[in-house]
Write a protein that holds these residues in place. Structure first.
Motif, PDB file in Angstrom:
ATOM      1  N   UNK A 149      -2.121  -6.681 -11.041  1.00 33.41           N
ATOM      2  CA  UNK A 149      -2.695  -5.499 -11.687  1.00 33.41           C
ATOM      3  C   UNK A 149      -2.043  -4.214 -11.179  1.00 33.41           C
ATOM      4  N   UNK A 150      -1.727  -4.185  -9.878  1.00 37.29           N
ATOM      5  CA  UNK A 150      -1.061  -3.003  -9.311  1.00 37.29           C
ATOM      6  C   UNK A 150       0.318  -2.827  -9.920  1.00 37.29           C
ATOM      7  N   UNK A 151       1.069  -3.912 -10.047  1.00 39.81           N
ATOM      8  CA  UNK A 151       2.392  -3.837 -10.655  1.00 39.81           C
ATOM      9  C   UNK A 151       2.304  -3.403 -12.116  1.00 39.81           C
ATOM     10  N   UNK A 152       1.308  -3.919 -12.837  1.00 39.89           N
ATOM     11  CA  UNK A 152       1.152  -3.551 -14.253  1.00 39.89           C
ATOM     12  C   UNK A 152       0.877  -2.055 -14.390  1.00 39.89           C
ATOM     13  N   UNK A 153       0.000  -1.526 -13.550  1.00 41.33           N
ATOM     14  CA  UNK A 153      -0.329  -0.103 -13.621  1.00 41.33           C
ATOM     15  C   UNK A 153       0.869   0.746 -13.230  1.00 41.33           C
ATOM     16  N   UNK A 154       1.526   0.388 -12.108  1.00 43.22           N
ATOM     17  CA  UNK A 154       2.601   1.229 -11.584  1.00 43.22           C
ATOM     18  C   UNK A 154       3.834   1.200 -12.483  1.00 43.22           C
ATOM     19  N   UNK A 155       4.295  -0.010 -12.832  1.00 39.59           N
ATOM     20  CA  UNK A 155       5.502  -0.123 -13.639  1.00 39.59           C
ATOM     21  C   UNK A 155       5.211   0.060 -15.128  1.00 39.59           C
ATOM     22  N   UNK A 156       4.034  -0.402 -15.569  1.00 41.95           N
ATOM     23  CA  UNK A 156       3.688  -0.285 -16.986  1.00 41.95           C
ATOM     24  C   UNK A 156       3.582   1.155 -17.441  1.00 41.95           C
ATOM     25  N   UNK A 157       3.024   2.012 -16.598  1.00 39.53           N
ATOM     26  CA  UNK A 157       2.933   3.420 -16.967  1.00 39.53           C
ATOM     27  C   UNK A 157       4.313   4.060 -17.044  1.00 39.53           C
ATOM     28  N   UNK A 158       5.252   3.572 -16.219  1.00 40.39           N
ATOM     29  CA  UNK A 158       6.618   4.083 -16.297  1.00 40.39           C
ATOM     30  C   UNK A 158       7.271   3.732 -17.618  1.00 40.39           C
ATOM     31  N   UNK A 159       7.036   2.508 -18.099  1.00 41.07           N
ATOM     32  CA  UNK A 159       7.584   2.076 -19.386  1.00 41.07           C
ATOM     33  C   UNK A 159       7.011   2.923 -20.517  1.00 41.07           C
ATOM     34  N   UNK A 160       5.731   3.297 -20.393  1.00 38.66           N
ATOM     35  CA  UNK A 160       5.067   4.099 -21.422  1.00 38.66           C
ATOM     36  C   UNK A 160       5.403   5.584 -21.313  1.00 38.66           C
ATOM     37  N   UNK A 161       6.202   5.947 -20.301  1.00 37.10           N
ATOM     38  CA  UNK A 161       6.606   7.337 -20.140  1.00 37.10           C
ATOM     39  C   UNK A 161       5.635   8.187 -19.344  1.00 37.10           C
ATOM     40  N   UNK A 162       4.637   7.552 -18.709  1.00 34.91           N
ATOM     41  CA  UNK A 162       3.684   8.296 -17.884  1.00 34.91           C
ATOM     42  C   UNK A 162       4.165   8.286 -16.437  1.00 34.91           C
ATOM     43  N   UNK A 163       4.247   9.458 -15.835  1.00 37.49           N
ATOM     44  CA  UNK A 163       4.726   9.558 -14.459  1.00 37.49           C
ATOM     45  C   UNK A 163       3.534   9.572 -13.500  1.00 37.49           C
ATOM     46  N   UNK A 164       3.229   8.402 -12.943  1.00 37.75           N
ATOM     47  CA  UNK A 164       2.148   8.291 -11.970  1.00 37.75           C
ATOM     48  C   UNK A 164       2.744   8.155 -10.576  1.00 37.75           C
ATOM     49  N   UNK A 165       2.178   8.863  -9.617  1.00 33.96           N
ATOM     50  CA  UNK A 165       2.609   8.683  -8.235  1.00 33.96           C
ATOM     51  C   UNK A 165       2.141   7.320  -7.737  1.00 33.96           C
ATOM     52  N   UNK A 166       2.702   6.884  -6.622  1.00 36.08           N
ATOM     53  CA  UNK A 166       2.292   5.602  -6.052  1.00 36.08           C
ATOM     54  C   UNK A 166       0.819   5.617  -5.680  1.00 36.08           C
ATOM     55  N   UNK A 167       0.371   6.733  -5.096  1.00 37.16           N
ATOM     56  CA  UNK A 167      -1.032   6.832  -4.690  1.00 37.16           C
ATOM     57  C   UNK A 167      -1.947   6.796  -5.907  1.00 37.16           C
ATOM     58  N   UNK A 168      -1.596   7.527  -6.967  1.00 36.74           N
ATOM     59  CA  UNK A 168      -2.421   7.546  -8.180  1.00 36.74           C
ATOM     60  C   UNK A 168      -2.482   6.151  -8.806  1.00 36.74           C
ATOM     61  N   UNK A 169      -1.338   5.469  -8.857  1.00 34.96           N
ATOM     62  CA  UNK A 169      -1.306   4.117  -9.422  1.00 34.96           C
ATOM     63  C   UNK A 169      -2.169   3.163  -8.594  1.00 34.96           C
ATOM     64  N   UNK A 170      -2.109   3.294  -7.277  1.00 36.58           N
ATOM     65  CA  UNK A 170      -2.924   2.450  -6.415  1.00 36.58           C
ATOM     66  C   UNK A 170      -4.407   2.700  -6.612  1.00 36.58           C
ATOM     67  N   UNK A 171      -4.798   3.970  -6.711  1.00 36.55           N
ATOM     68  CA  UNK A 171      -6.211   4.305  -6.926  1.00 36.55           C
ATOM     69  C   UNK A 171      -6.711   3.765  -8.267  1.00 36.55           C
ATOM     70  N   UNK A 172      -5.900   3.935  -9.305  1.00 37.18           N
ATOM     71  CA  UNK A 172      -6.304   3.466 -10.636  1.00 37.18           C
ATOM     72  C   UNK A 172      -6.456   1.947 -10.648  1.00 37.18           C
ATOM     73  N   UNK A 173      -5.506   1.247 -10.053  1.00 36.89           N
ATOM     74  CA  UNK A 173      -5.561  -0.220 -10.024  1.00 36.89           C
ATOM     75  C   UNK A 173      -6.802  -0.704  -9.268  1.00 36.89           C
ATOM     76  N   UNK A 174      -7.090  -0.078  -8.130  1.00 37.18           N
ATOM     77  CA  UNK A 174      -8.274  -0.472  -7.358  1.00 37.18           C
ATOM     78  C   UNK A 174      -9.556  -0.172  -8.127  1.00 37.18           C
TER      79      UNK A 174
END
Length: 487
Positions: free
Chosen positions: A339-364
């Motif tokens: 789920x963490x990989x999907x949020x972090x890398x998936x948002x990059x594919x969709x053109x959304x720039x999420x920081x590592x911390x933001x991606x981690x918080x969202x996944x959790x």
């Protein structure tokens, strides 16, 4: 006919002019490089690496501040200076670097990465900036046990996963049992604690660990395909960026700058010794802060999401119940790491720039929400049905009954389980270390790489986790006792 000849004579110069311009237009199109243009536009070069790989890249204290240093960092700085932009380091797990490059999270990888056929299918590589030999490490007490390749039959061998060392273990140490781990310090810890009997490392890294550990030595065995070309990894469609990087590497090679960079890295590796805790306590304080923050955010937003999902599970509409059930079962049925990989890398594919911390918080939060939903649903269902009937007999509708009668009683059932979810998230937050969030496990890896002590950093981290979870459990116990006395 004369009119036709005149038209032809007029058309030929125009045609010749078009043909003369066409190659230039094609050449211009071929040199379009969105990656290079993006770097110049943002005036920043983002380099991805795994900073547990001394002397390539590792953490050290510079002017009282934790800084990533090493000769790969010096190479990255040289490239950034030649491009006329600032350098920003993105620290990730080694196995997450290629994914980050392909999804646009980073501009290039400079992390002791070898050129392989498999990687060439996904990314481009610059010219080689260093050729190193792969070395086989064993414990000093086993010096007489491993004299030939046949001695490794059935022997566990530690390697870092998704590396050329892993390939060597399978291809040349046939009969051995490769044990693939994420970080080099983990490989060394397994070797020292006799979980594996040998380890394959790059020459400079192996030398650093042998210098710092008297119980480790080099094996006399050499690999046939043991030389590795180290280069910079770049996106496929970046011809101009590749050209600029190769120009910088040519200067580094021609002027012998790599030797200078190595000497600078060695100075940081052999700094004046301090006590272990005096030198590295800041890592643990920083990591504990991030861990608590991740857990708070994860449970807070997970509770909000879980409340909606829990009520959806209890709704009259079959569609609403089905949607909530699908989400909850999917989240509970897949690993948090995925789920963490999907949020972090998936948002990059969709053109959304999420920081590592933001991606981690969202996944959790997304993960916690699924579990909190079941906690809330179970708490509500534990309230006696007669309470709902009594509320309805008083003229309340379903929403009023839920708000004023059912939910206040369900809170007493929900809060203890919600507290336990907080404790669980504190421990599960360690998984976000794979995308470079500086929580406790990530910081323990940094301390391992900088101190060359593979075991002690994890002992300290385990004690910090224990203090956090034990303290929270006791506080929850006090709260539960007070609630029970108020019944």
């Amino acid at each position: 006919m004369k009119k036709g000849k005149k038209a032809l004579m007029l058309f030929l110069p125009v045609f010749a002019l078009i043909m003369s311009l066409l190659p230039a237009q094609i050449a211009t199109a071929e040199t379009i490089d969105p990656h290079y243009e993006n770097i110049l536009q943002k005036e920043e070069l983002v380099v991805g690496l795994s900073a547990d790989y001394a002397p390539y890249e590792f953490h050290a204290e510079v002017n009282g501040k934790d800084t990533i240093v090493g000769f790969d960092i010096s190479i990255a700085q040289k490239i950034a200076d030649d491009l006329g932009v600032d350098l920003r380091i993105e620290e990730l797990g080694f196995d997450a670097l290629l994914g980050a490059l392909k999804t646009g999270k980073i501009d290039m990888i400079i992390s002791g990465m070898a050129v392989t056929e498999e990687r060439l299918k996904e990314v481009n590589f610059s010219d080689t900036y260093m050729v190193v030999k792969q070395r086989l490490l064993i414990r000093a007490e086993d010096a007489d046990n491993y004299q030939s390749l046949s001695d490794f039959e059935g022997v566990p061998v530690g390697v870092q996963k998704q590396t050329t060392q892993e390939a060597l273990a399978f291809d040349e140490l046939t009969g051995s049992v490769p044990t693939s781990l994420q970080k080099i310090p983990d490989v060394i810890m397994n070797l020292k604690n006799k979980k594996v009997d040998a380890a394959i490392l790059e020459g400079p890294v192996a030398e650093a660990y042998v210098d710092h550990n008297e119980d480790l030595i080099f094996s006399d065995l050499e690999f046939e395909d043991g030389e590795k070309e180290t280069a910079v990894a770049l996106p496929k469609d970046a011809p101009m960026l590749l050209e600029k990087v190769n120009a910088s590497i040519k200067v580094i090679n021609d002027e012998g700058l790599l030797d200078q960079y190595k000497e600078e890295a060695n100075q940081y590796m052999f700094q004046e010794e301090q006590g272990f805790f005096a030198k590295y306590y800041k890592f643990y304080v920083n990591g504990a802060g991030y861990t608590i923050f991740l857990a708070l955010i994860g449970v807070l937003f997970g509770t909000i999401l879980g409340a909606f999902l829990g009520l959806m599970r209890l709704a009259r509409s079959k569609v609403t119940r089905l949607l909530a059930t699908i989400y909850i079962e999917y989240i509970r049925g897949t690993p948090l790491l995925v789920q963490i990989f999907i949020v972090y890398f998936g948002t990059g594919i969709l053109g959304l720039e999420l920081s590592r911390l933001a991606a981690g918080c969202i996944a959790l939060a997304l993960n916690s929400g699924a579990y909190v939903a079941e906690i809330i649903r179970a708490g509500i269902m534990a309230v006696n049905k007669g309470q709902l009937e009594a509320a309805r007999s008083l003229g309340m509708n379903s929403r009023q009954a839920m708000r004023f009668i059912i939910f206040p009683q369900a809170i007493k059932n929900i809060l203890p389980a919600l507290g336990n979810e907080f404790v669980t998230v504190i421990k599960e937050s360690s998984v976000v270390s794979v995308i470079g969030v500086s929580e406790l496990i990530f910081q323990a890896g940094n301390v391992q790489g900088a101190s060359f002590k593979p075991f002690l950093p994890y002992v300290i981290v385990s004690l910090i986790y224990f203090v956090l979870t034990f303290t929270l459990s006791r506080l929850l116990g006090v709260a539960e006792r007070r609630m029970s006395t108020n019944d």
